[in-house]
Enzyme design. Structure first.
Site, mmCIF file in Angstrom:
data_model
loop_
_atom_site.group_PDB
_atom_site.id
_atom_site.type_symbol
_atom_site.label_atom_id
_atom_site.label_comp_id
_atom_site.label_asym_id
_atom_site.label_seq_id
_atom_site.Cartn_x
_atom_site.Cartn_y
_atom_site.Cartn_z
ATOM 1 N N SER A 134 9.860 10.458 14.160
ATOM 2 C CA SER A 134 9.908 9.125 13.570
ATOM 3 C C SER A 134 10.554 8.129 14.541
ATOM 4 O O SER A 134 9.998 7.847 15.593
ATOM 5 C CB SER A 134 10.622 9.162 12.219
ATOM 6 O OG SER A 134 10.468 7.951 11.519
ATOM 7 N N HIS A 174 4.133 8.619 10.411
ATOM 8 C CA HIS A 174 3.999 8.511 8.953
ATOM 9 C C HIS A 174 2.637 7.956 8.527
ATOM 10 O O HIS A 174 2.545 7.238 7.539
ATOM 11 C CB HIS A 174 5.125 7.644 8.374
ATOM 12 C CG HIS A 174 6.484 8.017 8.834
ATOM 13 N ND1 HIS A 174 6.994 9.292 8.687
ATOM 14 C CD2 HIS A 174 7.443 7.305 9.494
ATOM 15 C CE1 HIS A 174 8.215 9.336 9.209
ATOM 16 N NE2 HIS A 174 8.505 8.159 9.712
#
Length: 208
Positions: A134, A174
Protein backbone atom coordinates in the site's frame (compact mmCIF):
# COMPACT_ATOMS: atom_id res chain seq x y z
CA UNK A 1 17.67 12.10 -8.17
CA UNK A 2 16.19 9.67 -10.65
CA UNK A 3 17.66 6.19 -10.53
CA UNK A 4 19.62 5.39 -13.74
CA UNK A 5 18.08 2.70 -15.93
CA UNK A 6 21.16 0.50 -15.47
CA UNK A 7 20.60 0.51 -11.70
CA UNK A 8 16.85 -0.12 -12.04
CA UNK A 9 17.56 -3.33 -13.92
CA UNK A 10 19.29 -4.92 -10.95
CA UNK A 11 17.01 -3.66 -8.20
CA UNK A 12 14.56 -6.07 -6.62
CA UNK A 13 11.21 -4.70 -5.52
CA UNK A 14 8.31 -6.60 -3.96
CA UNK A 15 5.34 -4.24 -4.08
CA UNK A 16 1.91 -5.43 -3.06
CA UNK A 17 -1.48 -4.15 -2.05
CA UNK A 18 -2.40 -5.66 1.30
CA UNK A 19 -1.78 -9.20 2.57
CA UNK A 20 1.68 -10.79 2.63
CA UNK A 21 1.31 -14.26 1.12
CA UNK A 22 3.22 -17.50 0.81
CA UNK A 23 4.01 -16.51 -2.79
CA UNK A 24 5.61 -13.28 -1.57
CA UNK A 25 7.65 -15.21 0.98
CA UNK A 26 8.78 -17.63 -1.70
CA UNK A 27 9.90 -14.75 -3.91
CA UNK A 28 12.08 -13.31 -1.14
CA UNK A 29 13.71 -16.65 -0.36
CA UNK A 30 14.28 -17.28 -4.07
CA UNK A 31 15.95 -13.90 -4.53
CA UNK A 32 18.19 -14.34 -1.49
CA UNK A 33 18.89 -18.02 -1.98
CA UNK A 34 18.35 -19.04 1.61
CA UNK A 35 15.45 -20.01 3.90
CA UNK A 36 13.27 -17.50 5.68
CA UNK A 37 14.84 -18.16 9.09
CA UNK A 38 18.16 -16.92 7.70
CA UNK A 39 16.66 -13.68 6.34
CA UNK A 40 16.25 -10.47 8.34
CA UNK A 41 13.56 -8.01 7.35
CA UNK A 42 14.11 -4.45 8.60
CA UNK A 43 10.49 -3.35 8.90
CA UNK A 44 8.90 0.03 9.46
CA UNK A 45 5.14 0.32 9.92
CA UNK A 46 5.33 4.06 10.59
CA UNK A 47 2.90 4.86 7.79
CA UNK A 48 0.21 3.78 10.24
CA UNK A 49 1.26 6.32 12.90
CA UNK A 50 -1.40 8.86 11.91
CA UNK A 51 -4.14 6.42 10.87
CA UNK A 52 -6.98 6.26 13.38
CA UNK A 53 -7.57 2.75 14.69
CA UNK A 54 -4.33 1.37 13.25
CA UNK A 55 -3.43 -0.20 16.58
CA UNK A 56 -6.07 -2.83 15.76
CA UNK A 57 -4.28 -4.06 12.63
CA UNK A 58 -0.71 -2.82 12.26
CA UNK A 59 0.89 -5.65 14.26
CA UNK A 60 -0.85 -8.28 12.13
CA UNK A 61 1.23 -7.28 9.09
CA UNK A 62 4.47 -7.75 11.02
CA UNK A 63 3.19 -11.05 12.36
CA UNK A 64 2.53 -12.24 8.80
CA UNK A 65 6.27 -11.93 8.15
CA UNK A 66 7.21 -13.67 11.38
CA UNK A 67 4.71 -16.50 10.86
CA UNK A 68 6.50 -17.38 7.63
CA UNK A 69 9.79 -17.72 9.47
CA UNK A 70 11.47 -14.40 8.74
CA UNK A 71 13.45 -12.59 11.41
CA UNK A 72 11.96 -9.12 11.78
CA UNK A 73 13.83 -6.09 13.04
CA UNK A 74 11.25 -3.39 13.76
CA UNK A 75 12.42 0.12 13.00
CA UNK A 76 10.53 3.14 14.34
CA UNK A 77 11.78 5.97 12.16
CA UNK A 78 10.50 8.59 14.61
CA UNK A 79 13.58 7.88 16.74
CA UNK A 80 15.67 9.57 14.05
CA UNK A 81 13.73 12.78 13.61
CA UNK A 82 16.43 14.77 15.43
CA UNK A 83 19.54 12.85 14.38
CA UNK A 84 20.71 10.07 12.06
CA UNK A 85 23.03 8.31 14.50
CA UNK A 86 22.57 4.58 14.05
CA UNK A 87 19.96 4.80 11.27
CA UNK A 88 22.31 3.66 8.53
CA UNK A 89 23.35 0.69 10.66
CA UNK A 90 19.73 -0.21 11.48
CA UNK A 91 18.77 -0.25 7.81
CA UNK A 92 21.93 -2.14 6.86
CA UNK A 93 20.93 -4.94 9.24
CA UNK A 94 18.11 -5.94 6.92
CA UNK A 95 18.40 -8.26 3.94
CA UNK A 96 15.02 -6.77 3.04
CA UNK A 97 13.80 -3.24 3.72
CA UNK A 98 10.03 -3.32 4.29
CA UNK A 99 7.66 -0.36 4.52
CA UNK A 100 4.09 -0.95 5.59
CA UNK A 101 0.80 0.67 4.70
CA UNK A 102 -1.02 3.61 6.18
CA UNK A 103 -0.81 7.26 5.16
CA UNK A 104 1.37 7.64 2.07
CA UNK A 105 1.94 11.36 2.52
CA UNK A 106 3.00 10.91 6.15
CA UNK A 107 5.33 8.05 5.31
CA UNK A 108 7.03 10.06 2.58
CA UNK A 109 7.42 13.07 4.91
CA UNK A 110 8.93 10.88 7.64
CA UNK A 111 11.39 9.27 5.22
CA UNK A 112 12.50 12.74 4.13
CA UNK A 113 12.60 14.22 7.65
CA UNK A 114 14.85 11.43 8.96
CA UNK A 115 17.02 11.06 5.87
CA UNK A 116 15.90 7.45 5.59
CA UNK A 117 14.83 8.06 2.00
CA UNK A 118 18.37 8.57 0.70
CA UNK A 119 19.70 5.68 2.79
CA UNK A 120 17.02 3.31 1.52
CA UNK A 121 17.65 4.26 -2.10
CA UNK A 122 21.37 3.75 -1.54
CA UNK A 123 20.80 0.30 -0.03
CA UNK A 124 18.40 -0.83 -2.74
CA UNK A 125 20.72 0.36 -5.50
CA UNK A 126 23.42 -1.75 -3.86
CA UNK A 127 21.26 -4.88 -3.95
CA UNK A 128 19.12 -4.89 -0.81
CA UNK A 129 15.55 -5.97 -1.55
CA UNK A 130 12.78 -3.39 -1.11
CA UNK A 131 9.33 -4.59 -0.06
CA UNK A 132 6.28 -2.50 0.61
CA UNK A 133 2.53 -2.76 0.72
CA UNK A 134 0.00 0.00 0.00
CA UNK A 135 1.70 3.25 1.14
CA UNK A 136 5.03 1.42 1.19
CA UNK A 137 4.48 0.39 -2.43
CA UNK A 138 3.34 3.83 -3.57
CA UNK A 139 6.34 5.74 -2.19
CA UNK A 140 8.66 3.51 -4.24
CA UNK A 141 7.47 5.17 -7.45
CA UNK A 142 8.41 8.48 -9.07
CA UNK A 143 5.70 10.77 -7.66
CA UNK A 144 2.92 11.17 -5.13
CA UNK A 145 1.09 13.76 -7.19
CA UNK A 146 -2.54 13.05 -8.10
CA UNK A 147 -3.22 10.56 -5.27
CA UNK A 148 -5.33 12.94 -3.21
CA UNK A 149 -8.53 11.00 -3.95
CA UNK A 150 -7.03 7.99 -2.16
CA UNK A 151 -5.16 9.79 0.62
CA UNK A 152 -5.60 12.44 3.28
CA UNK A 153 -3.14 15.13 4.37
CA UNK A 154 -4.47 15.11 7.94
CA UNK A 155 -1.66 14.67 10.43
CA UNK A 156 1.04 15.23 7.81
CA UNK A 157 3.52 17.97 8.83
CA UNK A 158 4.57 18.78 5.25
CA UNK A 159 3.92 17.41 1.77
CA UNK A 160 6.76 15.74 -0.10
CA UNK A 161 5.47 14.89 -3.56
CA UNK A 162 8.46 13.16 -5.12
CA UNK A 163 8.66 9.40 -4.66
CA UNK A 164 11.78 7.37 -3.98
CA UNK A 165 12.17 6.75 -7.71
CA UNK A 166 13.02 3.08 -7.30
CA UNK A 167 10.74 2.31 -10.24
CA UNK A 168 9.45 4.46 -13.08
CA UNK A 169 6.05 2.89 -12.52
CA UNK A 170 3.48 4.32 -10.13
CA UNK A 171 1.79 1.60 -8.13
CA UNK A 172 -1.92 2.08 -7.47
CA UNK A 173 -2.97 -0.45 -4.81
CA UNK A 174 -6.37 -1.69 -3.64
CA UNK A 175 -7.81 -1.97 -7.13
CA UNK A 176 -10.33 -4.58 -6.00
CA UNK A 177 -10.66 -3.74 -2.33
CA UNK A 178 -13.48 -1.91 -0.60
CA UNK A 179 -13.56 0.98 0.32
CA UNK A 180 -11.04 2.08 -2.31
CA UNK A 181 -12.79 0.89 -5.46
CA UNK A 182 -14.38 4.28 -6.16
CA UNK A 183 -11.17 6.30 -5.76
CA UNK A 184 -8.80 4.02 -7.69
CA UNK A 185 -10.14 4.69 -11.22
CA UNK A 186 -10.01 8.46 -10.66
CA UNK A 187 -6.47 8.29 -9.30
CA UNK A 188 -5.38 6.03 -12.14
CA UNK A 189 -6.83 8.40 -14.72
CA UNK A 190 -4.95 11.38 -13.27
CA UNK A 191 -1.68 9.47 -13.09
CA UNK A 192 -1.93 7.85 -16.51
CA UNK A 193 -0.79 10.96 -18.35
CA UNK A 194 2.38 11.46 -16.28
CA UNK A 195 3.78 8.04 -15.35
CA UNK A 196 3.66 4.40 -16.30
CA UNK A 197 0.92 2.84 -14.27
CA UNK A 198 0.68 -0.47 -12.46
CA UNK A 199 -2.66 -1.25 -10.89
CA UNK A 200 -2.33 -3.96 -8.29
CA UNK A 201 -4.44 -5.97 -5.90
CA UNK A 202 -1.74 -8.53 -5.25
CA UNK A 203 1.87 -8.07 -6.31
CA UNK A 204 4.21 -6.34 -8.74
CA UNK A 205 7.77 -7.59 -8.85
CA UNK A 206 10.73 -6.21 -10.78
CA UNK A 207 14.34 -7.28 -10.88
CA UNK A 208 13.79 -10.98 -11.61
Amino acid sequence: DAVPASDREIMKLLLYSLAFSDAHAAQLTRWLGRPADEITIAASDNAADVVAGSEAWRDTFIQALEERGFKVLRIDLRHWLDHQTGLREALAAGDVLWLGGGNTYYLRWLLKATGADDLIVERVRAGTIYAGWSAGAMVAGPTLRHIEAMETQEGVPALVLDGLGLTEHMVVPHTAEVPHTAEVPHTAELLHSVVKLVRISTVFVSGL
